[in-house]
Design a protein around this motif. Structure first.
Motif, PDB file in Angstrom:
ATOM      1  N   ALA A  71      -8.464   7.029  -8.179  1.00  0.00           N
ATOM      2  CA  ALA A  71      -8.848   6.911  -6.812  1.00  0.00           C
ATOM      3  C   ALA A  71      -7.554   6.819  -5.828  1.00  0.00           C
ATOM      4  O   ALA A  71      -6.696   6.077  -6.204  1.00  0.00           O
ATOM      5  N   VAL A  72      -7.858   7.246  -4.495  1.00  0.00           N
ATOM      6  CA  VAL A  72      -6.704   7.145  -3.712  1.00  0.00           C
ATOM      7  C   VAL A  72      -7.241   6.989  -2.182  1.00  0.00           C
ATOM      8  O   VAL A  72      -8.467   7.077  -2.159  1.00  0.00           O
ATOM      9  N   GLY A  73      -6.532   6.207  -1.428  1.00  0.00           N
ATOM     10  CA  GLY A  73      -6.851   5.999  -0.296  1.00  0.00           C
ATOM     11  C   GLY A  73      -7.823   4.554  -0.599  1.00  0.00           C
ATOM     12  O   GLY A  73      -8.723   4.234   0.692  1.00  0.00           O
ATOM     13  N   VAL A  74      -7.627   3.924  -1.234  1.00  0.00           N
ATOM     14  CA  VAL A  74      -8.417   2.517  -1.547  1.00  0.00           C
ATOM     15  C   VAL A  74      -8.153   1.726  -0.296  1.00  0.00           C
ATOM     16  O   VAL A  74      -6.756   1.191  -0.192  1.00  0.00           O
ATOM     17  N   PRO A  75      -9.047   0.942   0.481  1.00  0.00           N
ATOM     18  CA  PRO A  75      -8.648   0.009   1.310  1.00  0.00           C
ATOM     19  C   PRO A  75      -7.924  -0.984   0.597  1.00  0.00           C
ATOM     20  O   PRO A  75      -8.046  -1.546  -0.482  1.00  0.00           O
ATOM     21  N   THR A  76      -7.069  -1.672   1.514  1.00  0.00           N
ATOM     22  CA  THR A  76      -6.007  -2.887   1.038  1.00  0.00           C
ATOM     23  C   THR A  76      -7.009  -4.049   1.058  1.00  0.00           C
ATOM     24  O   THR A  76      -6.450  -4.964   0.347  1.00  0.00           O
ATOM     25  N   ASN A  77      -7.954  -4.025   1.444  1.00  0.00           N
ATOM     26  CA  ASN A  77      -8.917  -5.301   1.219  1.00  0.00           C
ATOM     27  C   ASN A  77     -10.336  -4.988   0.382  1.00  0.00           C
ATOM     28  O   ASN A  77     -11.322  -5.691   0.437  1.00  0.00           O
ATOM     29  N   ALA A  78      -9.820  -4.004  -0.535  1.00  0.00           N
ATOM     30  CA  ALA A  78     -11.159  -3.713  -1.452  1.00  0.00           C
ATOM     31  C   ALA A  78     -11.062  -4.780  -2.442  1.00  0.00           C
ATOM     32  O   ALA A  78     -10.252  -5.426  -2.969  1.00  0.00           O
TER      33      ALA A  78
END
Length: 279
Positions: A71-78
């Protein structure tokens, strides 16, 4: 803005399953979607009719996790979603997990949700793990077990995007498809595909179901189990495969669930009630 809409089927892409001796090939073909499945099944004996498939106990003790590998573009607060399947002894011991950055930095994970669904015959434990700190932008992280490995799997990695997900999903809805039973060599696949929809600025959405025996029980808060499934191809279903699943669904069952949609930052919004009807 990402719009997510799927009507999907159960357990097509589990990570690193140890297949049982007596039905491993047949389960592998089911999971991988091999075209030659029909040829193989033609040689099989009549499958069991109940939810208890002919699976070796413990052979399908496993966990799997999201964000999905690659996965790419995963939020930094995921957060990290983990599903644990198998025997009661295995399910009761959650895997110890952490994230490792390419630099070698370790980010510990702590459970903030711990849910259970199903029965000892067919069960799922759902964990939502929160990183100790926000993840770095544009960084690839690998999910690792920090203790004794509890499964054999290829490394699972994802890459973060430019920042956090700060908005809640909008316009959520969930619609259940008709019940489907697929006879297989080791036991039936009983499932209800769920068409889950929402709009969110992030790329990751999950569906949470609080399940009750009937409408009165749901209204009174008598919940028989809760689970979270990703809204992603091959994952958004209720029920079970031959040997693992999130509920021991059988023909004739009728359940109701309170549905919510959440993003990986755990912004959660109501999505109404859904009837899970296997009649």
């Amino acid at each position: 803005v990402t719009h997510v809409s799927h009507a999907l089927r159960w357990t097509r892409r589990p990570a690193a399953i140890r297949f049982p001796r007596r039905c491993g090939l047949r389960l592998a073909l089911r999971v991988l979607g091999v075209v030659a499945l029909g040829v193989v099944l033609a040689a099989l004996t009549t499958a069991p009719t109940g939810v208890r498939a002919n699976c070796e106990p413990g052979a399908l003790d496993l966990w799997r996790a999201w964000p999905a590998n690659g996965a790419v573009g995963v939020p930094t607060n995921a957060h990290v979603l983990v599903q644990v399947f198998g025997t009661p002894a295995y399910v009761s011991h959650a895997p110890a997990l952490a994230l490792r950055a390419a630099s070698g930095e370790i980010v510990p994970l702590t459970a903030v949700l711990d849910l259970a669904s199903g029965s000892p015959a067919m069960q799922q434990r759902t964990l939502v793990l929160r990183p100790e700190r926000d993840l770095s932008q544009g960084t690839t992280y690998t999910l690792e077990e920090t203790g004794t490995p509890t499964r054999t799997a290829s490394p699972q990695s994802f890459t973060t995007g430019a920042g956090p997900d700060v908005a809640s999903p909008t316009a959520p809805s969930v619609v259940a498809a008709p019940f489907s039973r697929t006879p297989m060599g080791c036991g039936p696949v009983d499932e209800i595909a769920l068409d889950a929809r929402a709009t969110d600025e992030g790329s990751i959405l999950w569906l949470r179901l609080a399940i009750a025996a009937d409408d009165a029980a749901l209204a009174a808060g008598r919940i028989d189990g809760e689970l979270i499934v990703p809204i992603a191809p091959g994952e958004t279903t209720f029920g079970h495969g031959m040997c693992i699943g999130n509920w021991p669904l059988e023909p004739g069952d009728r359940l109701v669930a309170r549905a919510t949609v959440m993003d990986s930052a755990l912004h959660e919004v109501p999505a109404g009630e859904v009837v899970l009807d296997a009649r």
